[in-house]
Design an enzyme around this catalytic site. Sequence first.
Site, short mmCIF file in Angstrom:
data_model
loop_
_atom_site.label_atom_id
_atom_site.label_comp_id
_atom_site.label_asym_id
_atom_site.label_seq_id
_atom_site.Cartn_x
_atom_site.Cartn_y
_atom_site.Cartn_z
N VAL A 139 0.91 -1.15 0.00
CA VAL A 139 0.00 0.00 0.00
C VAL A 139 0.95 1.20 0.00
CG1 VAL A 139 -1.83 1.22 1.23
CG2 VAL A 139 -1.79 -1.29 1.23
N PRO A 140 1.20 1.78 -1.18
CA PRO A 140 2.37 2.63 -1.40
C PRO A 140 2.27 4.06 -0.85
CG PRO A 140 1.09 2.49 -3.40
CD PRO A 140 0.44 1.56 -2.40
N CYS A 141 2.33 4.18 0.47
CA CYS A 141 2.33 5.51 1.07
C CYS A 141 3.62 6.27 0.75
CB CYS A 141 2.11 5.41 2.58
SG CYS A 141 3.23 4.31 3.44
N HIS A 142 4.64 5.58 0.28
CA HIS A 142 5.88 6.25 -0.10
C HIS A 142 5.69 7.13 -1.34
CE1 HIS A 142 5.96 2.46 -2.41
NE2 HIS A 142 6.63 3.14 -3.33
N ARG A 143 4.57 7.00 -2.03
CA ARG A 143 4.31 7.79 -3.24
C ARG A 143 3.62 9.12 -2.94
NH1 ARG A 143 2.14 2.56 -6.53
NH2 ARG A 143 4.13 1.44 -6.54
#
Length: 176
Positions: A139-143
């Site tokens: 779940v790409p919160c780094h984006r």
Amino acid sequence: MRNPTHYRTTTASPVGELTLIADDEGLIAIMWGDADPTAKNPVAAQLGNEFVDVLPREHQVLAAAVEQLGEYFVGTRTDFELPLAPRGTEFQHDAWSALRTIPYGETISYGEQARRLGDRNKARAVGAANGKNPIPIVVPCHRVMGANGHLTGFAGGVEVKAWLLDHERAVLADAG
């Protein structure tokens, strides 16, 4: 009533050792390092300390998660196909679902994520929800970036956030 069994395993990655937690429904959490999950992840803390440590191959969800993370890190996977079972509020689930719509290698601001959720004024609430995302990378919160385009907080550290974004951009450049 007895709590459901939670399974735990670890896997090596280019950003350090990852601890994965799942139940029979899906992946619950990915945590940085091999420390006590109650100290590393507030959502995992809700699960208590009843974990069964397994090898990935001993649990279908964990086996798939380890395999797909490996593919992500070598650049052959850009989307994850895993059953997810994160614990959180309705708003957190909405925020985490919005994260999964951000294309691989791209970024948006917290304000844009809030706008996509229907209220641009909830950027801080979105940031707080993202900060509690229990399943980073998948779940790409780094984006998600700050309004000024700068990297902001990330559970794995800002340097890991930068590495993940650089990795995705390099994979896309190599494919193009």
